[in-house]
Enzyme design. Structure first.
Site, PDB file in Angstrom:
ATOM      1  N   ARG A 111     -10.812  -5.385  -4.693  1.00 45.89           N
ATOM      2  CA  ARG A 111     -10.728  -6.467  -3.708  1.00 45.89           C
ATOM      3  C   ARG A 111      -9.712  -7.526  -4.143  1.00 45.89           C
ATOM      4  O   ARG A 111      -9.061  -8.140  -3.307  1.00 45.89           O
ATOM      5  CB  ARG A 111     -12.095  -7.139  -3.531  1.00 45.89           C
ATOM      6  N   CYS A 145       7.132  -7.298  13.685  1.00 49.53           N
ATOM      7  CA  CYS A 145       7.737  -6.229  14.488  1.00 49.53           C
ATOM      8  C   CYS A 145       8.601  -6.831  15.598  1.00 49.53           C
ATOM      9  O   CYS A 145       9.685  -6.333  15.908  1.00 49.53           O
ATOM     10  CB  CYS A 145       6.663  -5.317  15.071  1.00 49.53           C
ATOM     11  N   ASN A 162       6.276  -0.922  18.081  1.00 51.63           N
ATOM     12  CA  ASN A 162       5.869  -1.994  17.169  1.00 51.63           C
ATOM     13  C   ASN A 162       5.163  -1.481  15.913  1.00 51.63           C
ATOM     14  O   ASN A 162       5.030  -2.199  14.938  1.00 51.63           O
ATOM     15  CB  ASN A 162       4.993  -3.025  17.887  1.00 51.63           C
TER      16      ASN A 162
END
Length: 337
Positions: free
Chosen positions: A82, A154, A318
């Site tokens: 994590r 994007c 995208n």
């Protein structure tokens, strides 16, 4: 020839597609993936089957053990940390890490990867403080001493090459951009809570949802000549992939729409080949699914009011186009060292 060794943090939409791009590249080697939320067998399933981009058909993907995936004969190490500081990238030889969790987008947080042995980090999202590079536009400004970069968004990758051509050839006085954007993972399947963006909490598949985007302003960061000259907004629409930019600009030098088309076509066949595309056919969004270019200018869709005021339309996948640029940016950084 030595391959460029990369690791991916976050095996979501972009992480998995960057993996697909890398695994189809001769000069790039995927050596490690980190995702604390997915087991190796589930990773294999998610990688293999993709609603938008179809089933992976290149080589078999299977689980070797709880820490290793096999792509054909190629072993890829899997971590489940994590905290990015704890990911031992160095053990796998991963020099470049793609930070695609969407969580560690500022410089300090992304720098955690360097502690685990990575040499460079590419953030697959806009960043408030990491330098942003758009391949085809400003990647030549990258210097080898820069360790953490952003591949922008994007939409910025679609808009910036188009804006660069128009500004270089005709000059942009000012402009507004609208992106008609496919659904992304942050949206809701049914109406749900979204405290910062109330409209964004409405059902993605049933609505056209006006939304904010920093993409146009970010163009000013990668093209300083356009700083303060562009802004814009987004409409999120119920399609799963492929978006389209509508750029409306006032020009410094008068030009007919045919002259503008000719300039874009010339650049798409020259310096921006593979980044900026040009089409004159009557295409629709699904025709651009799987297109790895950043921006595909639609010559028939645009329209001029007069020789100084024009609307330009450019498509982009995208997901796939953007993921392809992440790998291109890594190549450029590697070759600049």
């Amino acid at each position: 020839m030595a391959k460029i060794k990369i690791g991916i943090n976050g095996f979501g939409r972009i992480g998995r597609l960057v993996a697909r791009v890398a695994l189809q590249s001769d000069d790039v080697e995927l050596v490690a993936v980190n995702d604390p939320f997915i087991t190796t067998d589930y990773m294999t399933y998610m990688f293999k089957y993709d609603t938008v981009h179809g089933q992976w058909k290149h080589h078999e993907v299977k689980v070797k053990d709880s820490k290793t995936l096999l792509f054909g004969e190629k072993e890829v190490t899997v971590f489940g940390c994590r905290n990015p500081e704890e990911i031992p990238w160095g053990e796998t030889g991963a020099e470049f890490v793609v930070e695609s969790t969407g969580v560690f987008t500022d410089k300090d947080k992304a720098a955690a990867h360097l502690k685990g042995g990575a040499k460079k980090v590419v953030i697959s999202a806009p960043s408030k403080d990491a330098p942003m590079f758009v391949v085809g536009v400003n990647e030549k400004e990258y210097k080898p001493d820069i360790d953490i970069v952003s591949n922008a968004s994007c939409t910025t990758n679609c808009l910036a090459p188009l804006a660069k051509v128009i500004n270089d050839r005709f000059g942009i006085v000012e402009g507004l951009m609208t992106t008609v954007h496919a659904i992304t993972a942050t949206q809701k399947t049914v109406d749900g809570p979204s405290s910062k963006d109330w409209r964004g909490g409405r059902a993605a598949s049933f609505n056209i949802i006006p939304s904010s985007t920093g993409a146009a302003k970010a163009v000013g960061k990668v093209l300083p000549a356009l700083n303060g000259k562009l802004t814009g907004m987004a409409f999120r629409v119920p399609t799963v992939d492929v978006s389209v930019v509508d750029l409306t600009v006032r020009l410094e030098k008068p030009a007919s729409y045919d002259q503008i088309k000719a300039a874009i076509k010339e650049e798409s066949e020259g310096k921006l080949k593979g980044i900026l595309g040009y089409v004159e056919e009557d295409l629709v969004s699904t025709d651009f699914q799987g297109d790895n270019r950043s921006s595909i200018f639609d010559a028939k869709a645009g329209i001029a009011l007069n020789d100084n005021f024009v609307k330009l339309v450019s498509w982009y996948d995208n997901e796939w186009g953007y993921s392809s640029r992440v790998v291109d940016l890594i190549r450029h950084m590697y070759n600049t060292q």
